[in-house]
Design an enzyme around this catalytic site. Structure first.
Site, PDB file in Angstrom:
ATOM      1  N   CYS A   2       0.746  -1.186   0.196  1.00  0.00           N
ATOM      2  CA  CYS A   2      -0.145  -0.149  -0.117  1.00  0.00           C
ATOM      3  C   CYS A   2       0.837   1.283   0.020  1.00  0.00           C
ATOM      4  CB  CYS A   2      -0.790   0.150   1.045  1.00  0.00           C
ATOM      5  SG  CYS A   2      -2.245  -1.401   1.278  1.00  0.00           S
ATOM      6  N   ARG A  27       3.711  -0.407  -4.820  1.00  0.00           N
ATOM      7  CA  ARG A  27       3.621  -1.121  -3.464  1.00  0.00           C
ATOM      8  C   ARG A  27       2.182  -1.824  -3.456  1.00  0.00           C
ATOM      9  NH1 ARG A  27       6.781   1.856   0.191  1.00  0.00           N
ATOM     10  NH2 ARG A  27       5.928   1.292   2.053  1.00  0.00           N
ATOM     11  N   TRP A  74      -2.786  -2.734  -1.553  1.00  0.00           N
ATOM     12  CA  TRP A  74      -2.274  -3.951  -1.954  1.00  0.00           C
ATOM     13  C   TRP A  74      -3.519  -4.618  -0.904  1.00  0.00           C
ATOM     14  CZ3 TRP A  74      -0.679  -7.936   0.995  1.00  0.00           C
ATOM     15  CH2 TRP A  74      -0.300  -9.642   0.334  1.00  0.00           C
ATOM     16  N   ASN A 100      -1.890   1.932   5.768  1.00  0.00           N
ATOM     17  CA  ASN A 100      -0.969   0.933   5.283  1.00  0.00           C
ATOM     18  C   ASN A 100      -0.509   0.201   6.483  1.00  0.00           C
ATOM     19  OD1 ASN A 100       1.087  -0.692   4.209  1.00  0.00           O
ATOM     20  ND2 ASN A 100       2.738   1.093   3.974  1.00  0.00           N
ATOM     21  N   GLY A 101      -0.760  -1.105   6.592  1.00  0.00           N
ATOM     22  CA  GLY A 101      -0.309  -2.354   7.551  1.00  0.00           C
ATOM     23  C   GLY A 101      -1.446  -3.137   7.851  1.00  0.00           C
ATOM     24  N   GLU A 493      16.137 -19.047  -8.066  1.00  0.00           N
ATOM     25  CA  GLU A 493      15.906 -17.329  -8.374  1.00  0.00           C
ATOM     26  C   GLU A 493      15.330 -17.773  -9.961  1.00  0.00           C
ATOM     27  OE1 GLU A 493      15.421 -14.853  -7.299  1.00  0.00           O
ATOM     28  OE2 GLU A 493      15.792 -13.274  -8.868  1.00  0.00           O
ATOM     29  N   LYS A 497      11.259 -16.245 -10.835  1.00  0.00           N
ATOM     30  CA  LYS A 497      11.043 -15.273 -11.737  1.00  0.00           C
ATOM     31  C   LYS A 497      10.116 -15.726 -12.713  1.00  0.00           C
ATOM     32  CE  LYS A 497      12.543 -12.699 -10.295  1.00  0.00           C
ATOM     33  NZ  LYS A 497      13.597 -12.204  -9.222  1.00  0.00           N
ATOM     34  N   GLU A 500       6.513 -15.751 -10.970  1.00  0.00           N
ATOM     35  CA  GLU A 500       5.955 -14.672 -10.446  1.00  0.00           C
ATOM     36  C   GLU A 500       5.350 -13.490 -11.643  1.00  0.00           C
ATOM     37  OE1 GLU A 500       8.130 -11.425  -8.237  1.00  0.00           O
ATOM     38  OE2 GLU A 500       9.960 -11.968  -8.942  1.00  0.00           O
ATOM     39  N   HIS A 516      15.358 -37.777  -6.191  1.00  0.00           N
ATOM     40  CA  HIS A 516      14.739 -37.973  -4.744  1.00  0.00           C
ATOM     41  C   HIS A 516      13.326 -37.688  -4.839  1.00  0.00           C
ATOM     42  CE1 HIS A 516      18.554 -39.337  -3.165  1.00  0.00           C
ATOM     43  NE2 HIS A 516      19.117 -38.243  -3.668  1.00  0.00           N
ATOM     44  N   LYS A 615       5.757  -4.625  -4.893  1.00  0.00           N
ATOM     45  CA  LYS A 615       6.957  -4.509  -4.917  1.00  0.00           C
ATOM     46  C   LYS A 615       7.539  -4.758  -3.683  1.00  0.00           C
ATOM     47  CE  LYS A 615      11.117  -4.124  -6.931  1.00  0.00           C
ATOM     48  NZ  LYS A 615      11.916  -5.180  -7.266  1.00  0.00           N
TER      49      LYS A 615
HETATM   50  O1  M6R Z   1      12.941  -5.627  -0.921  1.00  0.00           O
HETATM   51  P1  M6R Z   1      13.356  -7.034  -0.704  1.00  0.00           P
HETATM   52  O2  M6R Z   1      14.449  -7.337  -1.386  1.00  0.00           O
HETATM   53  O3  M6R Z   1      13.396  -7.170   0.790  1.00  0.00           O
HETATM   54  O4  M6R Z   1      11.911  -7.837  -1.080  1.00  0.00           O
HETATM   55  C1  M6R Z   1      12.200  -9.143  -0.950  1.00  0.00           C
HETATM   56  C2  M6R Z   1      11.033  -9.883  -1.673  1.00  0.00           C
HETATM   57  O5  M6R Z   1       9.815  -9.633  -1.570  1.00  0.00           O
HETATM   58  C3  M6R Z   1      11.509  -9.675  -3.205  1.00  0.00           C
HETATM   59  O6  M6R Z   1      12.673 -10.062  -3.581  1.00  0.00           O
HETATM   60  C4  M6R Z   1      10.357 -10.598  -4.122  1.00  0.00           C
HETATM   61  O7  M6R Z   1      10.700 -11.696  -3.899  1.00  0.00           O
HETATM   62  C5  M6R Z   1      10.558 -10.320  -5.650  1.00  0.00           C
HETATM   63  N1  M6R Z   1       9.274 -10.060  -6.110  1.00  0.00           N
HETATM   64  C6  M6R Z   1      11.301 -11.332  -6.476  1.00  0.00           C
HETATM   65  O8  M6R Z   1      11.431 -10.822  -7.843  1.00  0.00           O
END
Ligand code: M6R
Length: 620
Positions: A2, A27, A74, A100-101, A493, A497, A500, A516, A615
């Protein structure tokens, strides 16, 4: 999650609020809304969807006013809907606020307020805060001793905040006290921008860029009492903290798209530069080591460390895993990589000589912040590896290392990952040179790091190969990502990617673990991405690859230039430059970022704003 904005001044507030919401949309983008005070009314517009949709309804039905608040959501409590969008109204419309929160005790508070006659229209926790402030205001005014003025409004906000369990950043307008904006926080960031005869509010500094260069970060339990001409801080304990004004250094151009269609693609292609930024001024040729300005730890303390805990979430956690391999390899210090969301509630044994690093792009991730605070509370040196200057984690850490990667706007983290890995490589060099690494080894590592920006430039040329591969596989519904040693975190990673931004189910695994369990998933429509550059155990990775082929699973290999052997086995190969094993994550992560991007594009997904995500994850 948010985003919050606010404005009080001589100008119509709407322009700043809308532009600020566009900048904060990363956000959360489930809905957006604004409230503007005009004479003794507060006009509200809110809408499910993007800020652009809010802009559209405001164009058709504008609202005047030079004091206002805005919000981009959000969803936590209550689905994304017009009704659940912020701002929310308290009492009979005398209080309007954005939040926000997460209010953890919202159902208890809602029951109490319902019993007092307050009517709830939404399914949000936020509406509780709005009614609670209205109730506290009513109590104060009804007592007859308090006039309805700014002081009483502030008291009402603080009395309400004192009853909330959870986290909040609140910005509140009062219908009957024009030109007053009250903001308070616990756990959710808020920053005030100081202008000439005007003040700005935002949940991070990005909306303030171009409006002012003087900012004040609110601390937990502080309330900002803001009018056009005045700004004072008030602590919930009744004291008046000093206002500490800081300079805002950022240019708005940093977040512009330029020639690129999406932020994610722009950020992928920025990596030669961002890696160079992470290295700048940190290579010490004379001592064959790395140096950092902000660690705030003397060499004795650094030498005495007997354990390191790296903590973070998502991509930052993956960078931590690479860091574990690097630090243990170069410095022989035992490293644990902990999910921040677990560490905050766990109580692992840690010696006095354990050092904590919180790894975070945003510096606002709620779990990482909480884990860091928990470690601080226990007296451990707690440092941050962070991108966002002035963020909560950067400010609260005992010291740290900035990434200097510039703003990362795309929800999928790309350039932050490679910068984090670069910084962790430097850190392991520094710690290694204090222990086991020889001068020539240090010199060699420095030379290779210095060459890295050019190597990444070369690597990015694989985009055309990636496009061909993406065209072939973009309809698949499952992917496996497999790698070993330094390329195991890269596999995780790569899978993250893809998940998401393209909504394809993907799993990352150490290649040898496949047999396994996950090998059961292999079939002709499930591609496996093997991250298989030449390394010490390359033949073993090849055996794992053969195992997949034997089960008719298609294989996409990420391999070193000139590797013809792998081309005979794999269905498709994406070639990258050959580098030392410990630098491979920097190189092999690039084609995986590009592959996820290109597949998402072919599937028609919104790569910069994937569904359900934000984000910056500022709630638990
Ligand atoms: O801002 P941060 O690095 O603390 O964020 C951590 C995760 O929320 C962030 O890396 C998230 O997994 C990304 N969307 C991955 O691409």
């Amino acid at each position: 999650m948010c985003g919050i904005v606010g404005y009080v001044g001589p100008k119509p507030a709407f322009g700043y609020l809308l532009e600020g919401l566009f900048r904060l949309e990363y956000r959360g983008y489930d809905s957006a809304g604004v409230a503007l005070q005009y004479e003794k009314t507060i006009g509200i517009r809110k809408k499910t969807g993007r800020v652009s949709q809010l802009a559209e309804i405001c164009k058709q039905n504008p609202i005047p006013g030079s004091c206002g608040i805005g919000h981009t959501r959000w969803a936590t409590h209550g689905e994304p809907s017009d009704l659940n969008s912020h701002p929310h109204t308290g009492g009979n419309g005398e209080v309007v606020l954005v939040h926000n929160g997460v209010i953890e005790n919202y159902s208890l508070l809602r029951d109490r307020l319902r019993a007092l006659g307050y009517v709830f229209l939404s399914a949000t926790d936020t509406e509780v805060a709005a009614h609670l402030v209205a109730y506290q205001l009513q109590v104060a005014v009804d007592a007859g001793t308090n006039p309805l003025d700014a002081k009483t409004c502030v008291q009402a906000v603080e009395a309400a905040a004192a009853q909330i369990k959870g986290t909040y950043g609140l910005a509140v307008l009062f219908r009957d006290v024009p030109g007053l904006l009250v903001a308070t926080r616990l756990g959710s960031p808020l920053v005030v921008g100081i202008g000439r005869g005007e003040h700005f509010l935002a949940s991070d500094a990005s909306p303030l860029v171009g409006n002012t260069d003087q900012i004040v970060y609110l601390k937990d339990h502080e309330t900002a009492v803001i009018t056009a001409d005045s700004f004072v801080l008030h602590h919930h304990d009744g004291t008046a903290p000093a206002v500490s004004i800081q300079a805002l250094v950022q240019t708005s151009r940093d977040t512009e798209l330029g020639e690129f269609e999406h932020h994610m693609l722009k950020e992928i292609f920025e990596q030669p530069q961002t890696i160079e930024n992470a290295l700048r001024g940190r290579l010490d040729d004379e001592e064959a080591t790395a140096k950092f300005g902000g660690l705030n730890l003397d060499p004795q303390t650094l030498r005495a460390i007997d354990r390191i805990v790296l903590t973070g979430c998502g991509t930052s956690w993956h960078a931590g895993l690479v860091g574990e391999y690097l630090i243990e390899g170069f410095a022989r210090i035992p490293v644990e990589v902990e999910y921040a969301s677990e560490l905050r509630y766990r109580n692992p044994p840690m010696s006095d000589r354990t050092m904590i690093f919180a790894i975070t792009q945003s510096g606002e991730t709620a779990d990482t912040l909480a884990a860091m605070r928990e470690c601080k509370r226990k007296g451990h040196p707690t440092l941050a590896i962070c991108n966002t200057v002035g963020s909560s984690i950067a400010r609260e850490a005992d010291g740290g290392i900035y990434l200097h990667a510039g703003p990362e706007v795309g929800v999928a983290s790309t350039k932050a990952f490679t910068s984090q890995v670069t910084v962790l490589t430097l850190l392991s060099l520094l710690l290694g040179r204090m222990r086991h690494l020889s001068y020539p080894e240090g010199t060699k590592i420095i030379g290779q790091l210095r060459a890295m920006p050019d190597t990444i430039r070369q690597t990015l040329k694989c985009f055309d190969q990636v496009k061909q591969v993406a065209r072939k596989y973009y309809t698949a519904e499952n992917f496996l990502y497999l790698g070993r040693l330094f390329n195991f975190p890269v596999a995780l990673e790569g899978a993250l990617k893809l998940k998401e931004i393209s909504y394809i189910h993907a799993e990352g695994y150490p290649a040898a673990e496949m047999k396994h369990g996950p090998i059961a998933l292999i079939e002709k429509d499930t591609p496996s991405v093997f991250i298989a550059p030449r390394c010490e155990i390359y033949p073993k990775v090849m055996s794992n690859l053969e195992e997949v082929k034997a089960r008719r699973g298609p294989v996409i290999a990420i391999a070193c230039e000139g590797d013809t052997k792998i081309a005979e086995l794999a269905d498709d190969v994406i070639y990258v430059p050959e580098v030392e094993e410990y630098l491979q994550p920097l190189v092999t992560s690039i084609p995986l970022q590009l592959l996820a991007y290109q597949i998402a594009i072919l599937r028609g997904c919104n790569v910069d704003r994937p569904r359900n995500l934000a984000k910056s994850v500022t709630v638990e």
